[in-house]
Design a protein around this motif. Structure first.
Motif, PDB file in Angstrom:
ATOM      1  N   LEU A  19       1.544   0.667   5.849  1.00  0.00           N
ATOM      2  CA  LEU A  19       0.423   0.690   6.795  1.00  0.00           C
ATOM      3  C   LEU A  19      -0.153  -0.701   7.037  1.00  0.00           C
ATOM      4  O   LEU A  19      -1.320  -0.974   6.731  1.00  0.00           O
ATOM      5  N   ARG A  20       0.631  -1.560   7.582  1.00  0.00           N
ATOM      6  CA  ARG A  20       0.118  -2.882   7.942  1.00  0.00           C
ATOM      7  C   ARG A  20      -0.801  -2.736   9.162  1.00  0.00           C
ATOM      8  O   ARG A  20      -0.442  -2.094  10.154  1.00  0.00           O
ATOM      9  N   PRO A  58      -6.113   4.383   6.479  1.00  0.00           N
ATOM     10  CA  PRO A  58      -5.564   4.972   5.254  1.00  0.00           C
ATOM     11  C   PRO A  58      -6.525   5.913   4.530  1.00  0.00           C
ATOM     12  O   PRO A  58      -6.151   6.537   3.545  1.00  0.00           O
ATOM     13  N   GLY A  59      -7.794   5.998   4.996  1.00  0.00           N
ATOM     14  CA  GLY A  59      -8.683   7.021   4.460  1.00  0.00           C
ATOM     15  C   GLY A  59      -9.717   6.582   3.450  1.00  0.00           C
ATOM     16  O   GLY A  59     -10.249   7.411   2.715  1.00  0.00           O
ATOM     17  N   GLY A  60     -10.050   5.305   3.416  1.00  0.00           N
ATOM     18  CA  GLY A  60     -11.062   4.851   2.460  1.00  0.00           C
ATOM     19  C   GLY A  60     -12.420   5.487   2.700  1.00  0.00           C
ATOM     20  O   GLY A  60     -13.031   6.049   1.785  1.00  0.00           O
ATOM     21  N   ALA A  80      -0.103   7.240  14.176  1.00  0.00           N
ATOM     22  CA  ALA A  80       0.622   8.287  13.448  1.00  0.00           C
ATOM     23  C   ALA A  80       1.098   7.831  12.082  1.00  0.00           C
ATOM     24  O   ALA A  80       1.333   8.666  11.190  1.00  0.00           O
ATOM     25  N   ARG A  81       1.228   6.522  11.857  1.00  0.00           N
ATOM     26  CA  ARG A  81       1.660   6.031  10.549  1.00  0.00           C
ATOM     27  C   ARG A  81       0.685   6.418   9.445  1.00  0.00           C
ATOM     28  O   ARG A  81       1.063   6.512   8.275  1.00  0.00           O
ATOM     29  N   PRO A  84       0.408  10.644   7.017  1.00  0.00           N
ATOM     30  CA  PRO A  84       0.781  11.100   5.672  1.00  0.00           C
ATOM     31  C   PRO A  84      -0.272  10.768   4.612  1.00  0.00           C
ATOM     32  O   PRO A  84      -0.557  11.593   3.731  1.00  0.00           O
ATOM     33  N   ALA A  85      -0.861   9.565   4.697  1.00  0.00           N
ATOM     34  CA  ALA A  85      -1.890   9.185   3.725  1.00  0.00           C
ATOM     35  C   ALA A  85      -3.116  10.088   3.854  1.00  0.00           C
ATOM     36  O   ALA A  85      -3.721  10.493   2.856  1.00  0.00           O
ATOM     37  N   LEU A  86      -3.491  10.428   5.082  1.00  0.00           N
ATOM     38  CA  LEU A  86      -4.649  11.296   5.298  1.00  0.00           C
ATOM     39  C   LEU A  86      -4.358  12.723   4.851  1.00  0.00           C
ATOM     40  O   LEU A  86      -5.241  13.406   4.322  1.00  0.00           O
TER      41      LEU A  86
END
Length: 279
Positions: A19-20, A58-60, A80-81, A84-86
């Motif tokens: 996730l750059r 990324p959901g911090g 969309a990248r 998955p993290a979310l």
């Protein structure tokens, strides 16, 4: 240990999912979970509220909102990248997080959330101001949201809370103060983010008023304010000449000197002028 506590650090999440941050999407990730929790707390007691979050990355902040007890979170993410993290966060908090892949400008949050609703977001820089203006100018008032707790570039934040007489005072300050109470509740340096932006950031908390502070037709007021500040160096009798042939008389009736400039005129005076111009 709660499901959230079992999640890996955000740096590991970013590395694992590649996730750059992308400049084209206005992304600057906030990875310090202490800071994201502090931002979530600025929104007040979330235990009886649904929360709209735009641009979670990324959901911090998403983790912070859930940890602070948000009843339900709708996270709208265009990239969309990040999904998955979310979804890993959603799995750790069953039933409390909905993730939508889409454009926040095109989504109706009321299709997914139950009032009362608060908006809390580290807004992508490229759409932050447009989203704020939309949330402040719905067709009907009160709006769908109780409060907005939003991160902006510090310069934009200062424009939202500016008072008459300063260079920062303009359309954003007037739109915000007409229908809400706005204040800066946090500032963050560039090095709090990955990658660091070139400017400092600030969190603004806006609480919706039950009714506008002064009576005025919304579209008329927006038009008056836009014209006044598009030519802010001109006297108002010149800047607003296109609104009415007798604009000087209308300015005087609203308690404004025709020779005044936009940055010296109060919200109450702009509302009074809008009332004289409403068809």
């Amino acid at each position: 240990m709660s499901g959230l506590d079992a999640l890996p650090p955000l740096r590991e999440v970013i590395a694992a999912h590649g996730l750059r941050a992308r400049k084209a999407l206005g992304q600057n990730f906030l990875l310090d979970l202490n800071l994201t929790a502090k931002i979530a707390r600025q929104a007040g007691d979330l235990s009886r509220c649904d929360v709209l979050e735009v641009g979670p990355g990324p959901g911090g902040l998403t983790r912070g909102l859930l940890a602070e007890g948000a009843r339900h979170v709708l996270a709208v993410e265009k990239d969309a990248r990040c999904l998955p993290a979310l979804q890993e966060i959603a799995a750790a908090c069953p039933g409390r997080l909905t993730v939508l892949n889409g454009d926040a400008l095109a989504i109706d949050p009321l299709e997914h959330l139950t009032p009362p609703i608060r908006v809390v977001a580290n807004l992508p820089y490229n759409i932050g101001t447009e989203l704020l203006v939309r949330w402040l100018t719905p067709p009907d008032w009160p709006p769908f949201w109780q409060s907005l707790t939003l991160m902006f570039q510090r310069e934009v934040a200062e424009r939202i809370v500016a008072q008459p007489g300063g260079k920062a005072y303009g359309r954003l300050a007037l739109l915000a103060s007409w229908r809400a109470d706005a204040r800066i509740v946090m500032t963050l340096p560039p090095d709090a983010f990955t990658p660091p932006p070139k400017v400092s950031s600030a969190v603004v908390h806006l609480t919706a008023l039950p009714a506008p502070r002064f009576p005025a037709d919304a579209k008329t007021l927006e038009r008056v304010v836009a014209m006044a500040f598009n030519q802010r160096r001109k006297m108002l009798r010149a800047a607003l000449r296109g609104l009415a042939p007798d604009i000087e008389d209308r300015l005087i009736a609203a308690g404004i000197k025709p020779t005044d400039r936009a940055e010296t005129v109060s919200l109450e005076q702009f509302c009074a002028l809008a009332r004289t111009l409403k068809p």
